[in-house]
Write an enzyme that holds these catalytic residues in place. Structure first.
Site, PDB file in Angstrom:
ATOM      1  N   GLU A   4      -2.177   8.996   8.012  1.00  0.00           N
ATOM      2  CA  GLU A   4      -0.780   8.821   7.975  1.00  0.00           C
ATOM      3  C   GLU A   4       0.240   9.583   9.236  1.00  0.00           C
ATOM      4  O   GLU A   4       1.071   9.206   9.786  1.00  0.00           O
ATOM      5  CB  GLU A   4      -0.012   9.185   6.654  1.00  0.00           C
ATOM      6  N   HIS A   8      -7.301   2.989   3.696  1.00  0.00           N
ATOM      7  CA  HIS A   8      -6.872   3.872   4.981  1.00  0.00           C
ATOM      8  C   HIS A   8      -8.136   4.024   5.844  1.00  0.00           C
ATOM      9  O   HIS A   8      -8.063   4.263   7.013  1.00  0.00           O
ATOM     10  CB  HIS A   8      -6.418   5.340   4.509  1.00  0.00           C
ATOM     11  N   TYR A  18      -0.734   8.167  -2.774  1.00  0.00           N
ATOM     12  CA  TYR A  18      -1.059   7.653  -4.238  1.00  0.00           C
ATOM     13  C   TYR A  18      -2.160   8.389  -5.138  1.00  0.00           C
ATOM     14  O   TYR A  18      -2.228   8.451  -6.163  1.00  0.00           O
ATOM     15  CB  TYR A  18      -1.204   6.318  -4.556  1.00  0.00           C
ATOM     16  N   ASP A  22       0.922  -1.259  -0.052  1.00  0.00           N
ATOM     17  CA  ASP A  22       0.171   0.099  -0.034  1.00  0.00           C
ATOM     18  C   ASP A  22       0.825   1.228  -0.181  1.00  0.00           C
ATOM     19  O   ASP A  22       2.151   1.166   0.247  1.00  0.00           O
ATOM     20  CB  ASP A  22      -0.936   0.114   1.425  1.00  0.00           C
ATOM     21  N   SER A  23       0.495   2.396  -0.194  1.00  0.00           N
ATOM     22  CA  SER A  23       1.038   3.676  -0.154  1.00  0.00           C
ATOM     23  C   SER A  23       1.682   3.873   1.410  1.00  0.00           C
ATOM     24  O   SER A  23       2.498   4.730   1.392  1.00  0.00           O
ATOM     25  CB  SER A  23       0.292   4.779  -0.598  1.00  0.00           C
ATOM     26  N   CYS A  81     -11.113   3.179   0.397  1.00  0.00           N
ATOM     27  CA  CYS A  81      -9.804   3.368   0.320  1.00  0.00           C
ATOM     28  C   CYS A  81      -9.330   2.428   1.590  1.00  0.00           C
ATOM     29  O   CYS A  81     -10.094   2.525   2.503  1.00  0.00           O
ATOM     30  CB  CYS A  81      -9.626   4.857   0.721  1.00  0.00           C
TER      31      CYS A  81
END
Ligand code: DGL
Length: 272
Positions: A158, A192, A48, A16-17, A190
């Protein structure tokens, strides 16, 4: 953890990013505890979701190549954005590698909505990608899909903000048009976003169903491993999780603890 690619002793590779893949990893650990998992978080290039498709494809290829070099036997593209624009290309580039990708769970949402209105929250690249458009066309005929880009959410997550006033204000602005249109089901598109589920559920109320694809993807991984006789033969013993990041390993270790993700060593990944 390395073994010959495709060998049952090899780890499941996941990328994943950033920490989004953790919401899939949790389900993988529960359903397939004997498997080793090697998780690469491409945090040097996160997010991303606002990048052009060709760039996401290039990054996805680098992640996959790195995972294969470490002996991964199957690749989970634990990122909706990368799945949306790169999954087809990855399958063509690495024809012998089994891939499992993400698609926002619009199908179960369309099958279960009572109001006929479904909300989808995802990154711009996922919302514009053909994978989601195909699923909507195939499964959501007659259903109104109200989609919103989750601008800024990945960056907040993040940075460690999975609750708090700034996050809530943003979420409320994204969710309001969905609810105003009559949505009774919200799709998290997503990987996240499931970290925000408690806040989202509180904002939309108990009558609204919130769906993500993490568990379905873990079940698909289990199906593929069984069908190809690639499940790890270690029986009831627990497998290990190894994390690798293109960013700061200390930061990722902190995030793993804070998000309650499975314990594991964190190393640096230098992508090809
Ligand atoms: N977790 C990702 C996804 O599922 C990536 C989001 C991003 O990096 O923008 O789309």
């Amino acid at each position: 953890m390395s073994a010959t690619p495709g060998h049952p002793h090899g780890p499941i590779g996941l990328f994943d990013s950033g920490v989004g893949g953790g919401t899939v990893l949790r389900h993988l650990r529960r359903l397939l505890p004997a498997e080793d998992v090697l998780y690469v978080a491409d945090q040097a290039h996160c997010p991303y979701g606002n990048r052009p498709a060709h760039e996401v494809r290039r990054l996805a290829t680098a992640n996959v190549q790195w995972l294969l070099d470490q002996g991964a036997k199957l690749i989970v593209v634990a990122c909706n954005t990368a799945s949306a624009v790169a999954l087809r290309a990855l399958r063509a580039q690495f024809p012998h590698v089994p891939f499992v990708g993400m698609v926002p769970p619009v199908k179960p949402a369309a099958l279960s909505t009572r109001t006929g209105v479904v909300g989808v929250l995802a990154t711009p690249t996922t919302l514009n990608g053909e994978l989601l458009q195909d699923v909507i066309q195939q499964w959501a005929e007659g259903v109104t899909v109200v989609s919103r880009e989750g601008h800024g959410l990945v960056e907040l997550i993040e940075a460690g903000h999975i609750e708090g006033p700034e996050l809530e204000a943003r979420l409320a602005a994204f969710l309001h048009p969905m609810l105003a249109a009559g949505a009774d089901t919200i799709v998290l598109g997503c990987t996240h976003y499931p970290y925000l589920r408690p806040t989202i559920q509180r904002l939309v109320g108990p009558e609204v169903t919130v769906l993500d694809a993490g568990e379905a993807v873990a079940r698909q991984v289990r199906r593929v491993l069984r069908a190809r006789n690639m499940a790890h033969p270690r029986g009831s013993q627990q497998g290990r999780v190894l994390y690798a990041t293109t960013g700061d390993p200390g930061h990722l270790a902190h995030q793993i603890a804070r998000l309650g993700l499975p314990a594991g060593r964190v190393i640096t990944a230098e992508l090809p």
